[in-house]
Write a protein that holds these residues in place. Structure first.
Motif, PDB file in Angstrom:
ATOM      1  N   LEU A 174       6.827  -6.126  35.214  1.00 34.30           N
ATOM      2  CA  LEU A 174       8.797  -5.795  34.709  1.00 34.30           C
ATOM      3  C   LEU A 174       8.933  -7.717  34.808  1.00 34.30           C
ATOM      4  N   TYR A 175       9.934  -8.239  34.420  1.00 29.39           N
ATOM      5  CA  TYR A 175      10.962  -9.147  33.943  1.00 29.39           C
ATOM      6  C   TYR A 175      11.572  -8.943  34.486  1.00 29.39           C
ATOM      7  N   HIS A 176      11.771 -10.870  35.093  1.00 29.35           N
ATOM      8  CA  HIS A 176      12.482 -10.685  36.734  1.00 29.35           C
ATOM      9  C   HIS A 176      13.526 -11.492  36.229  1.00 29.35           C
ATOM     10  N   TYR A 177      15.132 -11.442  36.201  1.00 28.64           N
ATOM     11  CA  TYR A 177      16.108 -12.571  35.632  1.00 28.64           C
ATOM     12  C   TYR A 177      17.215 -12.502  36.935  1.00 28.64           C
ATOM     13  N   LYS A 178      17.256 -13.030  37.338  1.00 30.73           N
ATOM     14  CA  LYS A 178      18.934 -13.176  38.362  1.00 30.73           C
ATOM     15  C   LYS A 178      19.064 -12.129  39.144  1.00 30.73           C
ATOM     16  N   ASP A 179      17.001 -11.679  40.432  1.00 31.25           N
ATOM     17  CA  ASP A 179      17.293 -10.876  41.161  1.00 31.25           C
ATOM     18  C   ASP A 179      17.231  -9.424  40.698  1.00 31.25           C
ATOM     19  N   LYS A 180      16.927  -9.330  39.250  1.00 30.64           N
ATOM     20  CA  LYS A 180      16.849  -7.845  38.767  1.00 30.64           C
ATOM     21  C   LYS A 180      15.452  -7.498  38.060  1.00 30.64           C
ATOM     22  N   HIS A 181      15.085  -6.687  38.296  1.00 32.50           N
ATOM     23  CA  HIS A 181      14.150  -6.047  37.580  1.00 32.50           C
ATOM     24  C   HIS A 181      14.004  -5.339  36.494  1.00 32.50           C
ATOM     25  N   TYR A 182      13.513  -5.772  35.011  1.00 31.55           N
ATOM     26  CA  TYR A 182      13.738  -5.328  34.406  1.00 31.55           C
ATOM     27  C   TYR A 182      12.481  -4.421  34.040  1.00 31.55           C
ATOM     28  N   ARG A 183      12.091  -3.577  32.627  1.00 30.15           N
ATOM     29  CA  ARG A 183      11.074  -2.838  31.989  1.00 30.15           C
ATOM     30  C   ARG A 183      10.928  -2.971  30.327  1.00 30.15           C
ATOM     31  N   LEU A 184      10.343  -3.330  29.578  1.00 29.61           N
ATOM     32  CA  LEU A 184      10.121  -3.073  28.659  1.00 29.61           C
ATOM     33  C   LEU A 184      10.516  -1.789  28.102  1.00 29.61           C
ATOM     34  N   ARG A 185      10.538  -1.522  26.881  1.00 31.81           N
ATOM     35  CA  ARG A 185      11.472  -0.122  26.649  1.00 31.81           C
ATOM     36  C   ARG A 185      10.930  -0.074  25.006  1.00 31.81           C
ATOM     37  N   CYS A 186      10.013   0.748  24.174  1.00 29.60           N
ATOM     38  CA  CYS A 186       9.452   1.220  23.254  1.00 29.60           C
ATOM     39  C   CYS A 186       9.825   2.493  22.204  1.00 29.60           C
ATOM     40  N   LEU A 187      10.181   2.524  21.058  1.00 26.81           N
ATOM     41  CA  LEU A 187       9.678   3.224  21.025  1.00 26.81           C
ATOM     42  C   LEU A 187       8.802   2.682  19.852  1.00 26.81           C
ATOM     43  N   PRO A 188       8.383   4.054  18.651  1.00 26.75           N
ATOM     44  CA  PRO A 188       7.552   3.864  18.107  1.00 26.75           C
ATOM     45  C   PRO A 188       7.467   3.295  16.333  1.00 26.75           C
ATOM     46  N   HIS A 189       7.131   2.498  15.841  1.00 31.77           N
ATOM     47  CA  HIS A 189       7.055   1.677  14.824  1.00 31.77           C
ATOM     48  C   HIS A 189       7.288   2.725  13.234  1.00 31.77           C
ATOM     49  N   PHE A 190       6.089   3.711  14.053  1.00 31.44           N
ATOM     50  CA  PHE A 190       6.123   4.357  12.260  1.00 31.44           C
ATOM     51  C   PHE A 190       5.318   5.401  12.751  1.00 31.44           C
ATOM     52  N   TYR A 191       5.186   6.788  12.143  1.00 31.75           N
ATOM     53  CA  TYR A 191       4.718   8.331  12.250  1.00 31.75           C
ATOM     54  C   TYR A 191       3.836   8.554  11.589  1.00 31.75           C
ATOM     55  N   ILE A 192       2.960   9.497  12.790  1.00 33.40           N
ATOM     56  CA  ILE A 192       2.000  10.305  12.062  1.00 33.40           C
ATOM     57  C   ILE A 192       2.439  11.661  11.662  1.00 33.40           C
ATOM     58  N   ILE A 193       2.951  12.027  10.908  1.00 35.98           N
ATOM     59  CA  ILE A 193       3.744  12.945  11.329  1.00 35.98           C
ATOM     60  C   ILE A 193       3.293  15.169  10.657  1.00 35.98           C
ATOM     61  N   GLY A 194       3.021  14.759   9.963  1.00 36.34           N
ATOM     62  CA  GLY A 194       1.656  16.018   9.470  1.00 36.34           C
ATOM     63  C   GLY A 194       0.753  15.481   8.226  1.00 36.34           C
ATOM     64  N   GLN A 195       0.214  17.014   7.885  1.00 37.18           N
ATOM     65  CA  GLN A 195      -0.123  17.845   8.771  1.00 37.18           C
ATOM     66  C   GLN A 195      -0.876  18.925   9.400  1.00 37.18           C
ATOM     67  N   PRO A 196      -1.368  19.104   9.952  1.00 39.11           N
ATOM     68  CA  PRO A 196      -1.555  19.647  11.023  1.00 39.11           C
ATOM     69  C   PRO A 196      -3.430  20.607  10.043  1.00 39.11           C
ATOM     70  N   LYS A 197      -4.540  19.720  10.575  1.00 34.09           N
ATOM     71  CA  LYS A 197      -5.928  20.257   9.748  1.00 34.09           C
ATOM     72  C   LYS A 197      -5.976  19.863   8.054  1.00 34.09           C
TER      73      LYS A 197
END
Length: 560
Positions: free
Chosen positions: A239-262
């Protein structure tokens, strides 16, 4: 020639037949009558041959016979008719029960049968979403047509109905109305010094709070609990601590392998995660965008509670911890350089699986989904990178069948399932658009093999309505299998990854292939030549369009 219906004695002309006790009138006693008691029975002979029971049914009396004889005739016919119906019912029941084992129909129809037969009572403006109660998958086994020309007629009908029409993109406000919570969690701006869409989120818990207590992935799957046990142990340290508060880093993917199955997505995933700058979600295939956010765990189990977007973001915490460590390092702060770590996600359902829309989005147009997965991904990540791995759709379908079929697998069974699926697909396109059929949950569940997954160009064109062409890398499994080093270099360049040492590249490219065909499936051999010819004809117009879109004739798959 006349016969007595009561005792079956041949009557001569003008014979009044005095010896028959039944013909003597109302005072006849059945207990005393030797004929009624079964004594001295005389069989019926005609032309010196004994008549069978069914022949007796055809006996008729002259109009000169008494009414008592006529009554006996009617009673005998009724009993014989009932007996005959019982025999016929038993024969039919035996036929149905034995026919069900062999995929037979009592009244086979060469073309139009299945879950989507034409309904003349259906109004012209009735959408496909309204058909959920009108149509249910047929419970009767559908016989496959061994005659190739007959199946070719089905394929010709489908081909005549193919139209690649550009879909209308929904605007951002419409998307917000559909997923207000998602838009409240994910911001519209991200940290500038990270390739990934990352941001800091205030954490309001304390050291005794379990941040993953309600995570649906951990609750519904035992095999993911080990991962979350580790995350719990290290959570507070990151956790990132700043001014008596706690923050967590959230991320989404930069890339997706979207398909196809098999199509080799697992092998691509296994090689990519060996790159020192690549991180993936804690679970290879979260299927969040396509299934979990709608509450689908397994399609056969129906709906559960919907997985909130926070549960999906938790899967990237391991990668976020590493990114945060780089962002907070002194070297990065001083130089202000971009963090090189990128996050990927590899759910092979992302490209094609929009089956849940019909249960959540009612304002459909002519049976087509008003919102697709890519609309929401683009709303949050307009710069996302997308990787698609494809293979010959004919071989993909056979591999899909071998992988998912549970029992009684054979090339003959595969042929039957292909024929049945083609007939169901034909019945749909006769009444609805190609897009409506491709994304229709009822049809897709009714088809015994997933024909629709191989219609690559239909999905790709819909993704190109929201993403630019240079954001999508389309690969062929055949090229990847023949030259792994070349395809991996293409992927590295596409993702903007730095150069590797020879040792690192050898580790990535020379590792054995992942998720190959099981030995018991290989023993079945290739599909029947007739089945392959049928599927070649079916997929040909879609492959032709795909090759035109990508400006690459290799996607015609002529040499495979």
């Amino acid at each position: 020639m006349r016969y007595c219906i009561n005792c079956c004695i041949h009557l001569l002309p003008n014979d009044l037949h005095r010896q028959c006790f039944r013909c003597r009138g109302p005072n006849h006693n059945n207990q005393k009558c030797p004929v009624c008691r079964g004594e001295n029975k005389i069989p019926l002979y005609t032309d010196s041959k004994q008549m069978k029971l069914l022949a007796v049914l055809e006996v008729r009396t002259d109009h000169s016979e008494s009414w008592n004889g006529f009554f006996c005739l009617r009673k005998g016919k009724l009993c014989s008719l009932i007996f005959g119906l019982i025999i016929m019912t038993l024969v039919m029941a035996s036929y149905v029960l034995t026919g069900a084992k062999h995929g037979l129909l009592l009244i086979p129809s060469p073309f139009h049968y299945g879950a989507f037969t034409s309904n003349p009572g259906l109004m012209d403006n009735e959408s496909l979403s309204d058909m959920k109660d009108h149509y249910q998958p047929s419970k009767m086994n559908i016989s496959y047509i061994k005659d190739y020309p007959s199946i070719k007629l089905i394929i010709d009908t489908i081909t005549s109905k193919i139209e690649f029409i550009t879909r209308q993109r929904p605007d951002l406000e419409e998307l917000r109305k559909q997923e207000p919570h998602m838009f409240s969690v994910i911001p519209n701006k991200f940290l500038p010094n990270s390739k990934n869409p990352c941001w800091y989120e205030e954490y309001r818990g304390n050291t005794t709070t379990d941040p993953y207590a309600t995570n649906s992935y951990a609750l519904y799957s035992k095999r993911f609990r080990t991962i979350f046990d580790y995350l719990r142990k290290v959570f507070w340290n990151h956790l990132y601590h700043y001014k008596d508060k706690h923050y967590r880093l959230r991320c989404l993917p930069h890339f997706y392998i979207i398909g196809q199955p098999k199509c080799g997505t697992t092998d691509l995933y296994d090689r990519l995660r060996l790159h020192p700058d690549v991180r993936f979600s804690a679970i290879k295939e979260p299927h969040w965008w396509t299934r979990k956010r709608f509450g689908i765990i397994r399609l056969r189990d129906g709906f559960h509670d919907r997985y909130p977007v926070e549960d999906y973001l938790d899967l990237f915490d391991l990668a976020a911890h590493q990114i945060q460590g780089v962002l907070q390092s002194e070297a990065t702060k001083e130089r202000g350089k971009m963090n090189s770590i990128i996050i990927g996600e590899a759910s092979a359902s992302t490209m094609w699986d929009n089956n849940a829309w019909i249960f959540f989005y009612d304002n459909s147009t002519e049976g087509e989904p008003p919102f697709l997965i890519q609309d929401f991904i683009h709303a949050f990540q307009p710069n996302a990178k997308l990787i698609v791995m494809l293979r010959d759709p004919v071989e993909r379908l056979y591999s899909d069948y071998l992988y998912f079929a549970s029992a009684n697998k054979s090339v003959e069974d595969f042929h039957e399932k292909v024929a049945e699926s083609l007939q169901l697909f034909e019945n749909c396109v006769l009444d609805f658009s190609l897009r409506a059929c491709v994304y229709n949950n009822t049809l897709n569940n009714a088809m015994p093999v997933r024909l629709q997954v191989g219609l690559y160009v239909v999905y790709l064109l819909d993704w190109l309505t929201v993403f630019d062409k240079d954001q999508i890398l389309v690969l062929r499994l055949e090229d990847h299998a023949s030259n792994v080093k070349y395809t991996m270099r293409m992927v590295f360049q596409f993702l903007g990854l730095g150069p590797l040492s020879e040792k690192q590249e050898a580790l990535i490219t020379k590792s054995p292939a992942s998720n190959t065909r099981r030995p018991e499936d290989r023993s079945l051999g290739p599909m029947l030549p007739t089945t392959k010819a049928i599927l070649r004809d079916f997929y040909r117009p879609f492959n032709t369009k795909l090759a035109q879109v990508l400006f690459d004739d290799a996607f015609l798959w002529k040499r495979t």
